[in-house]
Design a protein around this motif. Structure first.
Motif, PDB file in Angstrom:
ATOM      1  N   LEU A   1       5.884 -13.010  38.201  1.00  0.00           N
ATOM      2  CA  LEU A   1       5.926 -11.726  37.494  1.00  0.00           C
ATOM      3  C   LEU A   1       7.018 -11.676  36.436  1.00  0.00           C
ATOM      4  O   LEU A   1       6.815 -11.113  35.349  1.00  0.00           O
ATOM      5  CB  LEU A   1       6.154 -10.590  38.500  1.00  0.00           C
ATOM      6  CG  LEU A   1       4.982 -10.231  39.418  1.00  0.00           C
ATOM      7  CD1 LEU A   1       5.446  -9.217  40.466  1.00  0.00           C
ATOM      8  CD2 LEU A   1       3.817  -9.666  38.616  1.00  0.00           C
ATOM      9  N   ASN A   2       8.175 -12.262  36.745  1.00  0.00           N
ATOM     10  CA  ASN A   2       9.363 -12.042  35.909  1.00  0.00           C
ATOM     11  C   ASN A   2       9.731 -13.196  34.975  1.00  0.00           C
ATOM     12  O   ASN A   2      10.446 -12.980  34.003  1.00  0.00           O
ATOM     13  CB  ASN A   2      10.567 -11.737  36.811  1.00  0.00           C
ATOM     14  CG  ASN A   2      10.347 -10.484  37.632  1.00  0.00           C
ATOM     15  OD1 ASN A   2       9.781  -9.504  37.149  1.00  0.00           O
ATOM     16  ND2 ASN A   2      10.794 -10.511  38.885  1.00  0.00           N
ATOM     17  N   ILE A   3       9.279 -14.381  35.266  1.00  0.00           N
ATOM     18  CA  ILE A   3       9.604 -15.522  34.393  1.00  0.00           C
ATOM     19  C   ILE A   3       8.364 -15.849  33.571  1.00  0.00           C
ATOM     20  O   ILE A   3       7.465 -16.566  34.021  1.00  0.00           O
ATOM     21  CB  ILE A   3      10.067 -16.747  35.211  1.00  0.00           C
ATOM     22  CG1 ILE A   3      11.228 -16.362  36.129  1.00  0.00           C
ATOM     23  CG2 ILE A   3      10.489 -17.880  34.277  1.00  0.00           C
ATOM     24  CD1 ILE A   3      11.686 -17.481  37.042  1.00  0.00           C
TER      25      ILE A   3
ATOM     26  N   LYS B   1       7.135 -23.057  31.138  1.00  0.00           N
ATOM     27  CA  LYS B   1       7.943 -24.262  31.311  1.00  0.00           C
ATOM     28  C   LYS B   1       9.168 -23.968  32.170  1.00  0.00           C
ATOM     29  O   LYS B   1       9.507 -24.735  33.088  1.00  0.00           O
ATOM     30  CB  LYS B   1       8.370 -24.811  29.947  1.00  0.00           C
ATOM     31  CG  LYS B   1       9.094 -26.145  30.010  1.00  0.00           C
ATOM     32  CD  LYS B   1       9.377 -26.670  28.606  1.00  0.00           C
ATOM     33  CE  LYS B   1      10.095 -28.012  28.684  1.00  0.00           C
ATOM     34  NZ  LYS B   1      10.380 -28.552  27.314  1.00  0.00           N
ATOM     35  N   ILE B   2       9.837 -22.863  31.886  1.00  0.00           N
ATOM     36  CA  ILE B   2      11.029 -22.472  32.655  1.00  0.00           C
ATOM     37  C   ILE B   2      10.639 -22.123  34.093  1.00  0.00           C
ATOM     38  O   ILE B   2      11.329 -22.487  35.050  1.00  0.00           O
ATOM     39  CB  ILE B   2      11.735 -21.284  31.984  1.00  0.00           C
ATOM     40  CG1 ILE B   2      12.293 -21.709  30.621  1.00  0.00           C
ATOM     41  CG2 ILE B   2      12.855 -20.744  32.881  1.00  0.00           C
ATOM     42  CD1 ILE B   2      12.897 -20.574  29.810  1.00  0.00           C
ATOM     43  N   ARG B   3       9.522 -21.415  34.233  1.00  0.00           N
ATOM     44  CA  ARG B   3       9.048 -21.022  35.561  1.00  0.00           C
ATOM     45  C   ARG B   3       8.707 -22.246  36.416  1.00  0.00           C
ATOM     46  O   ARG B   3       9.073 -22.318  37.588  1.00  0.00           O
ATOM     47  CB  ARG B   3       7.828 -20.111  35.443  1.00  0.00           C
ATOM     48  CG  ARG B   3       7.348 -19.583  36.801  1.00  0.00           C
ATOM     49  CD  ARG B   3       6.250 -18.559  36.648  1.00  0.00           C
ATOM     50  NE  ARG B   3       5.036 -19.137  36.095  1.00  0.00           N
ATOM     51  CZ  ARG B   3       4.464 -18.745  34.951  1.00  0.00           C
ATOM     52  NH1 ARG B   3       5.014 -17.783  34.233  1.00  0.00           N
ATOM     53  NH2 ARG B   3       3.353 -19.312  34.519  1.00  0.00           N
TER      54      ARG B   3
ATOM     55  N   SER C   1      17.310 -18.008  40.415  1.00  0.00           N
ATOM     56  CA  SER C   1      16.278 -17.093  39.936  1.00  0.00           C
ATOM     57  C   SER C   1      16.810 -16.207  38.808  1.00  0.00           C
ATOM     58  O   SER C   1      16.144 -16.033  37.772  1.00  0.00           O
ATOM     59  CB  SER C   1      15.784 -16.221  41.100  1.00  0.00           C
ATOM     60  OG  SER C   1      14.833 -15.284  40.663  1.00  0.00           O
ATOM     61  N   LYS C   2      18.005 -15.666  38.995  1.00  0.00           N
ATOM     62  CA  LYS C   2      18.613 -14.819  37.969  1.00  0.00           C
ATOM     63  C   LYS C   2      18.797 -15.588  36.663  1.00  0.00           C
ATOM     64  O   LYS C   2      18.509 -15.083  35.570  1.00  0.00           O
ATOM     65  CB  LYS C   2      19.963 -14.299  38.450  1.00  0.00           C
ATOM     66  CG  LYS C   2      19.867 -13.263  39.568  1.00  0.00           C
ATOM     67  CD  LYS C   2      21.259 -12.859  40.032  1.00  0.00           C
ATOM     68  CE  LYS C   2      21.191 -11.891  41.215  1.00  0.00           C
ATOM     69  NZ  LYS C   2      22.554 -11.531  41.703  1.00  0.00           N
ATOM     70  N   ASN C   3      19.272 -16.818  36.782  1.00  0.00           N
ATOM     71  CA  ASN C   3      19.493 -17.650  35.592  1.00  0.00           C
ATOM     72  C   ASN C   3      18.186 -17.965  34.874  1.00  0.00           C
ATOM     73  O   ASN C   3      18.123 -17.975  33.641  1.00  0.00           O
ATOM     74  CB  ASN C   3      20.207 -18.948  35.975  1.00  0.00           C
ATOM     75  CG  ASN C   3      21.639 -18.705  36.417  1.00  0.00           C
ATOM     76  OD1 ASN C   3      22.252 -17.693  36.068  1.00  0.00           O
ATOM     77  ND2 ASN C   3      22.184 -19.624  37.193  1.00  0.00           N
ATOM     78  N   ALA C   4      17.118 -18.243  35.668  1.00  0.00           N
ATOM     79  CA  ALA C   4      15.833 -18.567  35.058  1.00  0.00           C
ATOM     80  C   ALA C   4      15.252 -17.360  34.335  1.00  0.00           C
ATOM     81  O   ALA C   4      14.693 -17.480  33.228  1.00  0.00           O
ATOM     82  CB  ALA C   4      14.864 -19.056  36.149  1.00  0.00           C
ATOM     83  N   ILE C   5      15.360 -16.190  34.954  1.00  0.00           N
ATOM     84  CA  ILE C   5      14.865 -14.958  34.325  1.00  0.00           C
ATOM     85  C   ILE C   5      15.626 -14.673  33.031  1.00  0.00           C
ATOM     86  O   ILE C   5      15.036 -14.315  31.997  1.00  0.00           O
ATOM     87  CB  ILE C   5      14.979 -13.770  35.296  1.00  0.00           C
ATOM     88  CG1 ILE C   5      14.028 -13.957  36.489  1.00  0.00           C
ATOM     89  CG2 ILE C   5      14.686 -12.451  34.582  1.00  0.00           C
ATOM     90  CD1 ILE C   5      14.222 -12.933  37.603  1.00  0.00           C
ATOM     91  N   LYS C   6      16.923 -14.856  33.078  1.00  0.00           N
ATOM     92  CA  LYS C   6      17.772 -14.627  31.903  1.00  0.00           C
ATOM     93  C   LYS C   6      17.420 -15.603  30.782  1.00  0.00           C
ATOM     94  O   LYS C   6      17.292 -15.210  29.616  1.00  0.00           O
ATOM     95  CB  LYS C   6      19.247 -14.788  32.299  1.00  0.00           C
ATOM     96  CG  LYS C   6      20.208 -14.505  31.174  1.00  0.00           C
ATOM     97  CD  LYS C   6      21.644 -14.635  31.662  1.00  0.00           C
ATOM     98  CE  LYS C   6      22.624 -14.368  30.514  1.00  0.00           C
ATOM     99  NZ  LYS C   6      24.037 -14.511  30.982  1.00  0.00           N
TER     100      LYS C   6
ATOM    101  N   ALA D   1      14.577 -17.201  30.343  1.00  0.00           N
ATOM    102  CA  ALA D   1      13.232 -16.926  29.836  1.00  0.00           C
ATOM    103  C   ALA D   1      13.216 -15.725  28.902  1.00  0.00           C
ATOM    104  O   ALA D   1      12.360 -15.631  28.006  1.00  0.00           O
ATOM    105  CB  ALA D   1      12.268 -16.693  30.999  1.00  0.00           C
ATOM    106  N   GLY D   2      14.196 -14.793  29.094  1.00  0.00           N
ATOM    107  CA  GLY D   2      14.241 -13.595  28.260  1.00  0.00           C
ATOM    108  C   GLY D   2      14.958 -13.778  26.945  1.00  0.00           C
ATOM    109  O   GLY D   2      14.941 -12.884  26.112  1.00  0.00           O
ATOM    110  N   GLN D   3      15.607 -14.912  26.783  1.00  0.00           N
ATOM    111  CA  GLN D   3      16.369 -15.144  25.529  1.00  0.00           C
ATOM    112  C   GLN D   3      15.449 -15.494  24.357  1.00  0.00           C
ATOM    113  O   GLN D   3      14.378 -16.042  24.547  1.00  0.00           O
ATOM    114  CB  GLN D   3      17.381 -16.268  25.780  1.00  0.00           C
ATOM    115  CG  GLN D   3      18.501 -15.888  26.720  1.00  0.00           C
ATOM    116  CD  GLN D   3      19.456 -17.045  27.012  1.00  0.00           C
ATOM    117  OE1 GLN D   3      19.168 -18.199  26.720  1.00  0.00           O
ATOM    118  NE2 GLN D   3      20.589 -16.712  27.619  1.00  0.00           N
TER     119      GLN D   3
END
Length: 218
Positions: free
Chosen positions: A169-171, A175-177, A209-214, A216-218
């Motif tokens: 849902l969030n990533i 590729k990052i996910r 998880s927090k780092n991956a979400i961050k 992916a949002g950049q």
């Protein structure tokens, strides 16, 4: 001459609602029946006798029971059949009659599938087989694996289900996910579970998880 050992194809079956017929009601049949019930199969037992535990399960309506010996035609519409009687003649007859998956306990030559020795940790299952050559060795390996894979692995698999759902849902970056999902199921995580336990591993994974979400949002 020893029979050629077939090249078994390992597979997990969804038996939910599938008709499973067990011929026999002794202690060996009991183990097979309980496993089938756990797999949510629609179980029918054919035997003139039942163990005490099976009588209790029957009373609770867990399976259907035909109180007599095996007859031809008992396997009609079965998806899976298990022969677990103390009669070689009956077991051989069941093997010949079965039009489906059939397992004759301790007689691989009469089976078209065999049941592996199993380590069960919640949704995590580790199956061990020697292709019927040495069930005793399978059991020994199972006991060793039971010591290596403790309850923390069952708990971690439950955690992974939640984390994976959140990642999908969030990533948004595929590729990052993908990299994240691989990282939380790596050998490093396995070692961390064993060495530091579930609590520390969970904290580490939540940070990933927090780092991956961050990222992916950049």
């Amino acid at each position: 001459m020893n029979p050629v050992v077939p090249p078994y194809y390992p597979v997990y079956l969804d038996l939910t609602g599938k008709k499973a017929v067990v011929i026999g009601g002794g202690s060996v049949a009991e183990r097979k029946i309980c496993s089938l019930l756990k797999a949510r199969a629609d179980v029918k037992v054919i035997s003139p006798h039942l163990t005490k535990r099976l009588k209790r399960e029957k009373f609770k309506g867990m399976f259907r029971h035909v109180c007599r010996s095996y007859k031809k035609g008992d396997l009609s519409r079965a998806f899976l059949v298990v022969a677990a009687t103390d009669s070689q003649r009956i077991n051989e007859q069941v093997s010949r009659d079965a039009p489906c998956l059939v397992n004759v306990v301790d007689k691989p030559a009469l089976c078209n599938f065999i049941v592996p020795s199993l380590v069960q940790r919640g949704h995590l299952q580790l199956a061990i087989s020697t292709s019927g050559m040495s069930p005793a060795l399978s059991r020994s390996i199972r006991k060793e694996l039971e010591k290596i894979y403790g309850q923390e692995f069952s708990d971690y698999v439950k955690l992974l289900k939640t984390i994976r759902k959140e990642a999908l849902l969030n990533i948004k970056d595929k590729k990052i996910r993908t990299a994240f999902l691989k990282s939380i199921a790596s050998e490093k995580i396995i070692k961390m579970l064993r060495g530091k336990g579930l609590r520390m591993t969970k904290k580490f994974v939540e940070e990933l998880s927090k780092n991956a979400i961050k990222k992916a949002g950049q």
